[in-house]
Design a protein around this motif. Structure first.
Motif, mmCIF file in Angstrom:
data_model
loop_
_atom_site.group_PDB
_atom_site.id
_atom_site.type_symbol
_atom_site.label_atom_id
_atom_site.label_comp_id
_atom_site.label_asym_id
_atom_site.label_seq_id
_atom_site.Cartn_x
_atom_site.Cartn_y
_atom_site.Cartn_z
ATOM 1 N N ASP A 163 58.276 -97.098 -16.824
ATOM 2 C CA ASP A 163 58.148 -96.726 -15.266
ATOM 3 C C ASP A 163 57.445 -95.324 -15.216
ATOM 4 O O ASP A 163 57.008 -95.122 -14.083
ATOM 5 C CB ASP A 163 59.675 -96.312 -14.804
ATOM 6 N N TYR A 164 57.516 -94.200 -16.186
ATOM 7 C CA TYR A 164 56.967 -93.012 -15.626
ATOM 8 C C TYR A 164 55.495 -93.200 -15.729
ATOM 9 O O TYR A 164 54.956 -92.192 -15.243
ATOM 10 C CB TYR A 164 57.323 -92.068 -16.787
ATOM 11 N N TYR A 165 54.848 -94.174 -15.950
ATOM 12 C CA TYR A 165 53.427 -94.380 -15.515
ATOM 13 C C TYR A 165 53.348 -94.551 -14.157
ATOM 14 O O TYR A 165 52.294 -93.736 -13.696
ATOM 15 C CB TYR A 165 52.896 -95.616 -16.353
ATOM 16 N N ASP A 166 54.382 -95.013 -13.481
ATOM 17 C CA ASP A 166 54.199 -95.269 -12.035
ATOM 18 C C ASP A 166 54.329 -94.009 -11.254
ATOM 19 O O ASP A 166 54.139 -93.750 -10.159
ATOM 20 C CB ASP A 166 55.015 -96.215 -11.627
ATOM 21 N N TRP A 167 55.064 -93.139 -11.976
ATOM 22 C CA TRP A 167 55.484 -91.747 -11.443
ATOM 23 C C TRP A 167 54.325 -90.883 -11.588
ATOM 24 O O TRP A 167 54.274 -89.883 -11.002
ATOM 25 C CB TRP A 167 56.775 -91.210 -12.191
ATOM 26 N N GLY A 168 53.243 -91.099 -11.934
ATOM 27 C CA GLY A 168 52.134 -90.384 -12.249
ATOM 28 C C GLY A 168 52.187 -89.399 -13.462
ATOM 29 O O GLY A 168 51.454 -88.183 -13.345
ATOM 30 N N CYS A 169 52.923 -89.585 -14.349
ATOM 31 C CA CYS A 169 53.231 -88.527 -15.469
ATOM 32 C C CYS A 169 52.378 -88.805 -16.943
ATOM 33 O O CYS A 169 52.740 -88.117 -17.783
ATOM 34 C CB CYS A 169 54.768 -88.796 -15.654
ATOM 35 N N HIS A 170 51.765 -90.064 -16.780
ATOM 36 C CA HIS A 170 50.916 -90.432 -17.815
ATOM 37 C C HIS A 170 49.631 -90.530 -17.612
ATOM 38 O O HIS A 170 49.030 -90.984 -16.452
ATOM 39 C CB HIS A 170 51.420 -91.661 -18.500
ATOM 40 N N VAL A 171 48.640 -89.462 -18.305
ATOM 41 C CA VAL A 171 47.189 -89.444 -18.236
ATOM 42 C C VAL A 171 46.652 -90.875 -18.790
ATOM 43 O O VAL A 171 46.729 -91.082 -19.981
ATOM 44 C CB VAL A 171 46.554 -88.654 -18.800
ATOM 45 N N THR A 172 46.255 -91.778 -17.621
ATOM 46 C CA THR A 172 45.662 -93.101 -17.932
ATOM 47 C C THR A 172 44.343 -93.111 -18.134
ATOM 48 O O THR A 172 43.584 -93.971 -18.931
ATOM 49 C CB THR A 172 46.165 -94.210 -17.135
ATOM 50 N N ALA A 173 43.358 -92.281 -17.526
ATOM 51 C CA ALA A 173 42.183 -92.410 -17.677
ATOM 52 C C ALA A 173 41.703 -91.583 -18.727
ATOM 53 O O ALA A 173 42.000 -90.659 -18.799
ATOM 54 C CB ALA A 173 41.582 -91.522 -16.263
ATOM 55 N N GLN A 174 40.872 -92.400 -19.276
ATOM 56 C CA GLN A 174 40.110 -91.786 -20.781
ATOM 57 C C GLN A 174 39.373 -90.777 -20.671
ATOM 58 O O GLN A 174 39.099 -89.697 -21.378
ATOM 59 C CB GLN A 174 39.445 -92.860 -21.549
ATOM 60 N N ALA A 175 38.780 -90.410 -19.467
ATOM 61 C CA ALA A 175 37.697 -89.348 -19.069
ATOM 62 C C ALA A 175 38.417 -88.160 -18.768
ATOM 63 O O ALA A 175 38.114 -87.181 -18.608
ATOM 64 C CB ALA A 175 36.811 -89.911 -17.919
ATOM 65 N N ASP A 176 39.714 -88.349 -18.403
ATOM 66 C CA ASP A 176 40.793 -87.246 -17.834
ATOM 67 C C ASP A 176 41.013 -86.400 -19.317
ATOM 68 O O ASP A 176 41.863 -86.983 -20.123
ATOM 69 C CB ASP A 176 41.737 -87.550 -17.102
ATOM 70 N N SER A 177 40.761 -85.166 -19.208
ATOM 71 C CA SER A 177 41.328 -84.240 -20.175
ATOM 72 C C SER A 177 42.391 -83.069 -19.717
ATOM 73 O O SER A 177 42.787 -82.239 -20.445
ATOM 74 C CB SER A 177 40.177 -83.575 -20.825
ATOM 75 N N THR A 178 42.791 -83.489 -18.479
ATOM 76 C CA THR A 178 43.750 -82.473 -17.834
ATOM 77 C C THR A 178 45.336 -82.726 -18.062
ATOM 78 O O THR A 178 45.655 -83.813 -17.581
ATOM 79 C CB THR A 178 43.637 -82.044 -16.538
ATOM 80 N N PRO A 179 46.035 -82.207 -18.533
ATOM 81 C CA PRO A 179 47.476 -82.513 -18.811
ATOM 82 C C PRO A 179 48.252 -82.181 -17.556
ATOM 83 O O PRO A 179 47.807 -81.547 -16.533
ATOM 84 C CB PRO A 179 48.204 -81.334 -19.870
#
Length: 318
Positions: free
Chosen positions: A65-81
Motif C-alpha cells: 500500500d505504501y507505494y500508493d501513498w507516494g512513499c516509495h521511489v519507483t522511478a529509476q532516474a530519481d535519486s531524491t529520498p
C-alpha cells in the motif's frame, strides 16, 4: 521529510471472497503454522490448503500500500529520498531502508509500529539496495541508486534513528555493510535489523513470475475448483540474495540482528518438505518470483514481532 499520520493512511480493505468472507491477518496465513510460540513454526491441520478460496484474490502483482501513498521511489532516474514519516509523534525513531525487498515487509512493520509506538521513516527505492559507498553494478550500473544511498546516509548521520530495518539482495556485500552499520551504530543507532530476503524459488520453477503464483492464480480464475497441491514449489537457498551478507554482518556486530523467517513459508515438517506449500492457511505467499504478497507479510506480523522481541529490539512481543 513528509510527515504522515498513521490514521490517515489506514491499510486498504482486504479483498472479500465470493462468499463475503474477509481475509484476517491474525487467523489465516502463518497463524496456522504457529507451534508452541511465535518463534516455533509447526504445521497444523489447516496449514497446507488444498482447495477453496485463497488470498490475495488473483492479484499476482500487487504492490504494498505504501507505494500508493507516494512513499516509495519507483522511478529509476530519481535519486531524491522522499522520507515519508508514519506516526511522526512516535516515541521510537525507526527507519526502513533498501529496495522493494525491504519494502515488502511494510504490512508487518506498520502493524508492529502501531503496537510499539514507532515513528517510521521510509527510505526505499526500486532496485536500490542500501549499500552507500559501494556502487551498484549488478545487473547493471545504477548511478541514481548510488546517489540516493549517499543522500540517505547523510540524512541518517544528521538525524540518527533508534532502529534501522532493512533487507539486502547482494550476497557479496557483507564486509562493506559491516563497515557501514558499525559506523551508524557508533553514531547512536541502537539496533539494525536485517529481515530475511525472500530468496525466490528454484530457477527451474519458471522464468519471471513464480510458477506457484501463476498456478494458484489459474485455479482462482477457475472458480477455485483446482488442487493447490499441484502448485508446490522448490525453495531457494537460505544464503541466496543478501541473506549470506546479513548473516556475515550478524556475526560481526552485536547490535545487528539477522531475522530468518523462511521456515514460516516453507515449514520443514510439512508433508511436501523439502518443497514448499503453494498456499498456507489459505494465503498465497508469492506475488511473483521474488516478492511476497501483502496478505502473507501482514500475517507474518507476529513471527517478526516475536523475533524482534527475542533479540531485544522491541519492548514487547506479540
Amino acid at each position: 521529510m513528509t510527515a504522515i499520520a498513521v490514521g490517515a493512511l489506514a491499510m486498504s480493505a482486504w479483498p472479500a471472497s465470493a462468499q463475503d468472507e474477509e481475509f484476517d491477518p491474525f487467523t489465516h496465513g502463518t497463524n496456522t503454522v504457529r507451534g508452541d510460540s511465535w518463534l516455533d513454526p509447526q504445521t497444523g491441520p489447516d496449514t497446507q490448503t488444498p482447495t477453496g478460496i485463497s488470498w490475495p484474490l488473483s492479484e499476482v502483482n500487487e504492490d504494498p500500500d505504501y507505494y500508493d501513498w507516494g512513499c516509495h521511489v519507483t522511478a529509476q532516474a530519481d535519486s531524491t529520498p522522499i522520507g515519508c514519516v508514519i506516526n511522526p509523534e512516535g516515541s521510537t525513531d525507526v527507519v526502513v531502508l533498501g529496495s522493494s525487498y525491504a519494502g515488502q515487509w511494510m504490512p508487518a512493520i506498520l502493524e508492529i509500529a502501531d503496537r510499539e509506538d514507532w515513528a517510521v521513516t521510509i527510505h526505499t527505492k526500486t532496485w536500490c539496495d542500501f549499500q552507500p559507498g559501494r556502487a551498484i553494478t549488478n545487473p547493471s550500473p545504477y548511478p541514481e541508486c548510488d546517489r540516493f544511498n549517499t543522500k540517505v546516509l547523510e540524512l541518517l548521520r544528521q538525524d540518527v534513528p533508534d532502529i534501522i530495518l532493512t533487507s539486502h539482495y547482494d550476497p557479496s556485500a557483507g564486509p562493506h555493510l559491516t563497515r557501514v552499520y558499525r559506523d551508524l551504530i557508533a553514531r547512536g543507532v541502537e539496533d539494525v535489523v536485517g529481515i530475511w530476503n525472500s530468496s525466490g524459488t528454484f530457477a527451474e520453477e519458471g522464468p519471471g513470475l513464480t510458477k506457484a503464483a501463476w498456478c494458484v492464480r489459474d485455479i482462482q480464475f477457475d472458480d477455485y475448483t483446482g488442487d493447490y497441491t499441484t502448485c508446490h514449489y522448490g525453495k531457494g537457498s537460505e544464503t541466496d540474495q543478501g541473506n549470506r551478507a546479513m548473516q556475515l554482518v550478524d556475526t560481526g556486530l552485536d547490535d545487528f540482528h539477522y531475522v530468518p523467517l523462511q521456515d514460516w513459508m516453507c515449514p520443514p515438517d510439512s508433508t511436501v518438505a523439502p518443497r514448499c506449500p503453494a498456499v498456507i492457511g489459505r494465503v498465497v505467499p508469492w506475488r511473483n518470483g521474488a516478492h511476497l504478497t501483502n496478505e502473507w507479510t501482514h500475517s507474518m506480523t507476529n513471527p517478526l514481532h516475536a523475533a524482534l522481541h527475542q533479540d531485544g529490539v522491541t519492548e514487547t512481543g506479540p
